[in-house]
Enzyme design. Structure first.
Site, PDB file in Angstrom:
ATOM      1  CG  ASP A 112     -22.603  -4.541 -19.158  1.00  8.10           C
ATOM      2  OD1 ASP A 112     -23.273  -5.270 -19.900  1.00  8.10           O
ATOM      3  OD2 ASP A 112     -21.927  -4.975 -18.200  1.00  8.10           O
ATOM      4  NE  ARG A 113     -27.414  -4.034 -16.478  1.00  7.48           N
ATOM      5  CZ  ARG A 113     -27.553  -4.009 -17.789  1.00  7.48           C
ATOM      6  NH1 ARG A 113     -27.440  -2.867 -18.475  1.00  7.48           N
ATOM      7  NH2 ARG A 113     -27.790  -5.097 -18.485  1.00  7.48           N
ATOM      8  CB  THR A 114     -21.063  -6.989 -15.748  1.00  4.94           C
ATOM      9  OG1 THR A 114     -22.085  -7.909 -15.392  1.00  4.94           O
ATOM     10  CG2 THR A 114     -19.712  -7.646 -15.566  1.00  4.94           C
ATOM     11  CB  CYS A 174     -30.995  -6.805 -14.930  1.00  5.37           C
ATOM     12  SG  CYS A 174     -29.175  -6.700 -14.856  1.00  5.37           S
ATOM     13  CB  THR A 185     -25.684  -7.478 -12.591  1.00  2.00           C
ATOM     14  OG1 THR A 185     -25.471  -8.784 -13.128  1.00  2.00           O
ATOM     15  CG2 THR A 185     -24.337  -6.903 -12.171  1.00  2.00           C
ATOM     16  CB  THR A 220     -22.536 -11.503 -14.949  1.00  2.00           C
ATOM     17  OG1 THR A 220     -23.073 -10.758 -13.855  1.00  2.00           O
ATOM     18  CG2 THR A 220     -23.601 -11.719 -16.002  1.00  2.00           C
ATOM     19  CE  LYS A 246     -25.881  -9.330 -21.116  1.00  2.00           C
ATOM     20  NZ  LYS A 246     -27.202  -8.731 -20.869  1.00  2.00           N
ATOM     21  CB  CYS A 288     -26.897 -14.229 -15.307  1.00  2.00           C
ATOM     22  SG  CYS A 288     -26.988 -13.121 -16.744  1.00  2.00           S
TER      23      CYS A 288
END
Lengths: 245, 245
Positions: free
Chosen positions: A52-54, A87, A89, A131, A173, A204
């Site tokens: 997960d990038r966040t 994506c 992020t 996000t 998601k 996002c």
């Protein structure tokens, strides 16, 4: 469309899968083609195991870059000649990815700023629904600041609603694309509108899956649609003439 | 989902692109996943330059097999371990493709017959809405005959409506997914219903893009949905529990 004249487009996807599917659909819908054969060759690697990038940006979670580099290698091996990453992020890592891959990578943030400032001249303030990770990276803030557009981000309460809409147990998601997440996003948008924003960036990839432009009294700018059209042009395809959202 | 326990699924797509995008979406929607990382790794090659399958079967058009073999090689190089082809007419060439590629190829026609006969026991007659190419290949006729189910195909007039809905100037392949093609397909379905069919196979990947089950008084069987679920299972993923259409 001449086979030699067009490039094979690559999509590094899975971040998330729904957004990847929508980006693919946007490319098809935005391509001027009367028969199958006029569409672009596209290789998609849906690689949802990328961390997960966040979480990586905000909480010191696993670095997604080595995974994304692996994904880019798969696309390169399969013959992709330029790549988009649906994506936003993940765009925080673009400079590092560019150092580690030979593939030309489309910059969806830069394309969005370019489209917004040329389509809405005189724009002073734009609001960002994204996000926490994307907000924290300040990628949109910096890119818009260079064009002297001020970026408004939601309050902590508004940001919490956005995160619940995307990552919540009944969030996008988890496969929920109905009125629950839509209402949360509309409330976050309303706050930005009350504070004077002139347009809103769906910052996002999951947001335009539920938030529809006709529910807002100002332009909702979708970087995925802008990115899909930019990818078609760069791959040598023909873009369908229609207004962007 | 353990990374090692699942296989990388491949999709040989572009026949047509819209159907490929929908098949990808069906895989995502049918996967039991609460977070991105639980989804499958999927490589899609959208290769719309593959010559038209119907034209090859019916009118001596260019043989699509060498093109499809090239596409399978791209998927193999990228790491695909099993492949689905979201184009039913293309299934006519499956035996030849299997001889020319080492990749395990999912048979959407066989999966459809298996699902239909086990879900609708006692079924005697099933109707087929498909392209002239698929009808001429008799792939569904043969596969259902083995299970003693009789396949009804539309009259020449009904078939003409189907072809107009799919290939017409305002057809699905030209990007029209509204009421025009839907009406033509409903008329073709109505004819099969009047002749006593007990269920209808949406036998072309473009048909479920516009024909919705709630507009028909009997089961509309969608090989793409059945195929998406079969692919998830064969790749080692978890299928979401929900009724099939």
């Amino acid at each position: 469309m001449n086979k030699k004249a067009t490039k094979t487009a690559g999509i590094l996807g899975g971040m998330g899968p729904e957004a990847t599917a929508r980006f693919f659909e946007l490319i098809i819908k935005n391509t001027a083609a009367a028969v199958d054969q006029e569409h672009l060759r596209i290789i998609i690697y849906n690689f949802p195991q990328i961390p997960d990038r966040t979480r990586a940006v905000l909480y010191g979670g696993e670095n997604p870059v080595p995974w994304m580099v692996t994904g880019l290698k798969v696309l390169e091996k399969a013959g992709a000649e330029l790549v988009a990453i649906p994506c936003l992020t993940a765009h925080y890592f673009l400079p590092e990815l560019r150092r580690r891959s030979r593939l030309p990578l489309l910059d969806l943030v830069a394309e969005t700023v370019r489209w917004t400032t040329s389509s809405l001249p005189g724009l002073k303030t734009v609001g960002l629904l994204a996000t926490e990770g994307t907000v924290a990276t300040r990628i949109f803030h910096k890119a818009f600041a260079r064009r002297r557009v001020r970026l408004l981000e939601p309050s902590a309460a508004g940001q919490k609603k956005i995160m619940e809409a995307i990552y919540g147990r009944k969030g996008i998601k988890a496969g929920f694309t109905g009125s629950g997440p839509a209402r949360l996003l509309q409330e976050a948008a309303r706050e930005l509108i009350n504070r004077g924003t002139e347009a809103i960036i769906a910052g996002c990839t999951e947001i335009p899956l539920v938030l529809k432009p006709d529910r807002l009294p100002l332009p909702l700018i979708d970087p995925m649609n802008i990115g899909a059209r930019a990818l078609i042009v760069k791959a040598g395809g023909r873009v369908r003439e229609q207004p962007l959202p």
